[in-house]
Write a protein that holds these residues in place. Structure first.
Motif, short mmCIF file in Angstrom:
data_model
loop_
_atom_site.label_atom_id
_atom_site.label_comp_id
_atom_site.label_asym_id
_atom_site.label_seq_id
_atom_site.Cartn_x
_atom_site.Cartn_y
_atom_site.Cartn_z
N THR A 22 5.15 5.66 5.84
CA THR A 22 6.71 5.25 6.23
C THR A 22 7.27 4.85 4.86
N TYR A 49 10.46 0.68 15.69
CA TYR A 49 10.03 0.10 14.36
C TYR A 49 10.40 -1.22 14.10
N ASP A 52 7.62 -3.64 14.10
CA ASP A 52 6.83 -3.50 12.96
C ASP A 52 6.40 -4.99 12.18
N ARG A 57 8.30 -3.07 5.23
CA ARG A 57 8.12 -1.63 5.69
C ARG A 57 9.26 -1.46 6.76
N ARG A 58 9.48 -2.53 7.78
CA ARG A 58 10.50 -2.52 8.59
C ARG A 58 12.05 -2.20 7.87
#
Length: 244
Positions: A22, A49, A52, A57-58
């Motif tokens: 990702t 997402y 997450d 990363r989100r």
């Protein structure tokens, strides 16, 4: 998480590996995005997402507030509540209700494999993109072991298998898969046929789908390390529209 930390010890520092798919996919898009851009999230879904637990990363997946507008396209009613799009447009048939040459970036993340007519996606992406605009695709490689297994399973079994592999998935996140444009050569051919300048390659992150078994996970790590690009789990593809 114990398997992740065992095989990828760097995950203890931030919660993600150096191979995180990702982050690899979206960091490139974030690097390109400009404040005046219009972005289409094709197959935007409900914005799962947002759950997450890894904030870094989100945030990498979120474009709302960073660009001029994010347009979400999807066939499901649940996608209308996606909090990460500025405007939601339901998909009805193959045509998108988006003006010609009005978009800078089209994102198609783990959606291409579900399309019965992939050519329609590439045709519409080219139509709505401005010159210099980019279509970005992440999709499973049909020649990877995970996709090969999925293709031999009946569709009714997919939800149960995915639930075992990824417990956070909901039933509304699972859709029938067709794999009609899911090899490196097929994606590259489709981009070129629709006059995109293509960049297509195989990518394999940590084997998160195999976290249910230590043995399976170890074999997945081995595959990730030695498999040639044509058999990598995912296809990353970027295409630039250079002419009208």
């Amino acid at each position: 998480m114990s398997l992740l930390n065992r095989f990828y010890p760097e995950a203890r520092f931030g919660g993600f590996t150096h191979l995180d798919g990702t982050l690899a996919f979206y960091s490139r898009l974030q690097a390109m995005a400009q404040p005046d851009w219009v972005v289409i999230d094709f197959g935007c879904g409900r914005g799962a997402y947002g759950d997450d637990p890894i904030a870094y990363r989100r945030q990498a997946r979120i474009f709302r507030g960073k660009v001029k507008e994010v347009i979400g396209l999807d066939v499901t009613a649940a996608a209308a509540g996606n909090p990460f799009v500025d405007r939601f447009l339901p998909l009805q048939g193959n045509a998108w209700q988006v003006a010609d040459e009005s978009v800078n970036l089209v994102i198609c993340d783990n959606v291409l494999e579900h399309l019965p007519e992939p050519a329609a996606f590439f045709r519409e992406a080219r139509r709505v993109l401005r010159v210099g605009g980019v279509v970005a695709i992440r999709t499973p490689n049909r020649w990877n072991y995970i996709a090969l297994i999925a293709q031999f399973l009946p569709q009714r079994a997919h939800a149960g298998v995915l639930k075992t592999a990824k417990s956070e998935l909901r039933a509304e996140d699972v859709f029938p898969a067709h794999y009609r444009c899911n090899s490196l050569s097929a994606v590259r051919k489709a981009l070129m046929a629709h006059q995109f300048e293509p960049c297509v390659f195989g990518y394999e992150a940590e084997p998160s789908y195999l976290s249910f078994s230590a043995v399976a996970y170890a074999l997945g790590v081995l595959h990730q390390r030695v498999a040639p690009g044509v058999f990598k789990a995912a296809i990353f593809a970027y295409g630039r529209k250079n002419t009208d």
